[in-house]
Design a protein around this motif. Structure first.
Motif, PDB file in Angstrom:
ATOM      1  N   LEU A  20      -0.496  11.775   3.803  1.00 60.18           N
ATOM      2  CA  LEU A  20      -0.736  12.630   5.176  1.00 60.18           C
ATOM      3  C   LEU A  20      -0.827  13.944   4.566  1.00 60.18           C
ATOM      4  O   LEU A  20      -1.619  14.616   5.394  1.00 60.18           O
ATOM      5  CB  LEU A  20       0.323  12.221   5.943  1.00 60.18           C
ATOM      6  N   PHE A  21      -0.182  14.508   3.938  1.00 64.41           N
ATOM      7  CA  PHE A  21      -0.098  16.199   3.705  1.00 64.41           C
ATOM      8  C   PHE A  21      -0.754  16.414   2.700  1.00 64.41           C
ATOM      9  O   PHE A  21      -0.599  17.477   2.170  1.00 64.41           O
ATOM     10  CB  PHE A  21       1.392  16.623   3.859  1.00 64.41           C
ATOM     11  N   GLY A  22      -1.747  15.575   2.142  1.00 62.01           N
ATOM     12  CA  GLY A  22      -2.619  16.317   0.926  1.00 62.01           C
ATOM     13  C   GLY A  22      -3.462  17.448   1.340  1.00 62.01           C
ATOM     14  O   GLY A  22      -3.800  18.122   0.737  1.00 62.01           O
ATOM     15  N   THR A  23      -4.073  17.254   2.552  1.00 62.19           N
ATOM     16  CA  THR A  23      -4.822  18.384   3.096  1.00 62.19           C
ATOM     17  C   THR A  23      -4.330  18.986   4.401  1.00 62.19           C
ATOM     18  O   THR A  23      -4.539  20.089   4.761  1.00 62.19           O
ATOM     19  CB  THR A  23      -6.298  17.757   3.560  1.00 62.19           C
ATOM     20  N   TYR A  31       6.754   8.051  18.134  1.00 64.05           N
ATOM     21  CA  TYR A  31       6.625   6.957  17.260  1.00 64.05           C
ATOM     22  C   TYR A  31       5.432   7.543  16.204  1.00 64.05           C
ATOM     23  O   TYR A  31       5.539   7.240  15.024  1.00 64.05           O
ATOM     24  CB  TYR A  31       6.162   5.733  17.752  1.00 64.05           C
ATOM     25  N   LEU A  32       4.430   7.994  16.739  1.00 58.23           N
ATOM     26  CA  LEU A  32       3.305   8.797  15.883  1.00 58.23           C
ATOM     27  C   LEU A  32       4.002   9.679  14.917  1.00 58.23           C
ATOM     28  O   LEU A  32       3.703   9.866  13.760  1.00 58.23           O
ATOM     29  CB  LEU A  32       2.317   9.153  16.818  1.00 58.23           C
ATOM     30  N   PRO A  88       3.626   9.825   9.020  1.00 51.42           N
ATOM     31  CA  PRO A  88       3.848  10.306   7.701  1.00 51.42           C
ATOM     32  C   PRO A  88       4.556   9.046   6.693  1.00 51.42           C
ATOM     33  O   PRO A  88       4.353   9.319   5.473  1.00 51.42           O
ATOM     34  CB  PRO A  88       4.983  11.478   7.702  1.00 51.42           C
ATOM     35  N   ARG A  89       5.105   8.433   7.454  1.00 51.76           N
ATOM     36  CA  ARG A  89       5.969   7.171   6.629  1.00 51.76           C
ATOM     37  C   ARG A  89       4.811   6.228   6.080  1.00 51.76           C
ATOM     38  O   ARG A  89       4.987   5.754   4.785  1.00 51.76           O
ATOM     39  CB  ARG A  89       6.855   6.520   7.496  1.00 51.76           C
ATOM     40  N   LEU A  90       3.850   5.946   6.622  1.00 50.05           N
ATOM     41  CA  LEU A  90       2.971   4.893   6.365  1.00 50.05           C
ATOM     42  C   LEU A  90       1.559   5.390   5.579  1.00 50.05           C
ATOM     43  O   LEU A  90       1.034   4.609   4.948  1.00 50.05           O
ATOM     44  CB  LEU A  90       2.503   4.058   7.689  1.00 50.05           C
ATOM     45  N   ARG A 116       0.834  -1.285   0.102  1.00 55.30           N
ATOM     46  CA  ARG A 116       0.068   0.012  -0.075  1.00 55.30           C
ATOM     47  C   ARG A 116       0.943   1.234  -0.029  1.00 55.30           C
ATOM     48  O   ARG A 116       0.650   2.338  -0.754  1.00 55.30           O
ATOM     49  CB  ARG A 116      -0.883   0.113   1.326  1.00 55.30           C
ATOM     50  N   THR A 117       1.947   1.219   0.701  1.00 52.65           N
ATOM     51  CA  THR A 117       2.794   2.520   0.905  1.00 52.65           C
ATOM     52  C   THR A 117       4.185   2.272   0.388  1.00 52.65           C
ATOM     53  O   THR A 117       4.663   3.398   0.274  1.00 52.65           O
ATOM     54  CB  THR A 117       2.585   3.235   2.450  1.00 52.65           C
TER      55      THR A 117
END
Length: 298
Positions: free
Chosen positions: A65-68, A53-54, A59-61, A28-29
């Motif tokens: 994540l930064f689409g919006t 860890y979050l 952002p890695r998985l 998936r990623t």
């Protein structure tokens, strides 16, 4: 003919679901999660590790994540929560994590499912309808409140309370938000942390009873098991039955209809088995139509 067409659609949905759920994170990623660190010796240290860890893994998985969500906002919120750990309770830290994750704006990116474990809850089951928020089930001894419409929680109108809890809920649309909000609008700890109610162990609801009387009631919270009043299943509309099952079906012989209710995206192997059963029954010639009901899906 119609039954065969609908079955083809169902099979396609089952295959797609199986493909999606069986893909590993690498597919998936392109990345797999890093191993978590060895737990720190102190409570604050362990929470800082969780927040870090979050910070590194989401952002890695996440595929976008930064689409919006702006990365600067994400980094700022994480940093603020990390620095505040020593001054926050466990419940406040969990709420902070939920608030950060909710900002992603993705209904499938959520905190751990039991993140409110141990929180104070009311023995009330709620449901949104077109004309407001209602009590639809209660714990033993509170049966008289079933059917009451909730006007305010504490001093907050229900619409405003919905807006406040939306800050910690991951959702895709308004229907999704309302569906998930009912768990938090009865969670006293969450309501208290969000400033909707004053006390961490009880909540005051202003309601309109079935008789039309407006009154204010203080309900006590519990973190233990709730003794729910039995449901008279035969009086419920068909689509509201078996709410605890991820999916189920019923054979409506008189109308020659197979009714399939899909509640939750889970248990893929069982889903395949149910699909095979439906195929067999459709092929028997005893049914003319297959109804697939997605209402209330989570």
């Amino acid at each position: 003919m119609h039954a065969r067409i609908v079955y083809a659609i169902l099979v396609a949905a089952v295959v797609l679901l199986a493909v999606v759920l069986n893909m590993d994170r690498e597919t998936r990623t392109g990345r797999e999660p890093e191993s978590p660190p060895i737990p720190a010796e102190t409570r604050d240290g362990r929470w800082v590790q969780d927040v870090d860890y979050l910070w590194s893994q989401l952002p890695r998985l996440h595929i976008d994540l930064f689409g919006t969500l702006k990365q600067s906002e994400f980094d700022h919120d994480i940093s603020v929560l990390r620095d505040a750990v020593p001054d926050l309770s466990d419940q406040e830290i969990k709420l902070g994590i939920a608030r950060i994750v909710a900002k992603v704006g993705d209904g499938h990116t959520t905190p751990f499912r039991n993140w409110t474990s141990g929180f104070q809850r009311l023995a009330l089951a709620l449901r949104w309808y077109s004309d407001g928020l209602f009590i639809v089930r209660t714990g033993t001894g509170l049966e008289g409140f079933v059917g009451s419409k909730i006007l305010r929680i504490g001093n907050t109108e229900t619409a405003d309370a919905l807006e406040k809890v939306s800050e910690i809920i991951s959702f895709d649309n308004e229907t999704n938000l309302r569906q998930r909000s009912i768990w938090y609008l009865r969670n006293v700890t969450v309501l208290n942390l969000l400033g909707i109610v004053e006390r961490p162990d009880s909540a005051r609801y202003t309601i309109v009873t079935r008789e039309g009387d407006t009154t204010s009631v203080v309900f006590s919270g519990t973190s233990g098991k709730i003794d729910w009043t039995p449901i008279q299943t035969e009086k419920l509309p068909l689509y509201l039955r078996n709410g605890d099952a991820p999916f189920w079906y019923e054979q409506l012989v008189e109308s020659r209809t197979l009714f399939f209710k899909y509640n939750q995206c889970t248990a893929v192997d069982k889903f395949r088995g149910v699909a095979a059963e439906l195929k067999e029954r459709i092929g028997s010639g005893a049914f003319d139509r297959l109804v697939i009901d997605f209402r209330g899906r989570s």
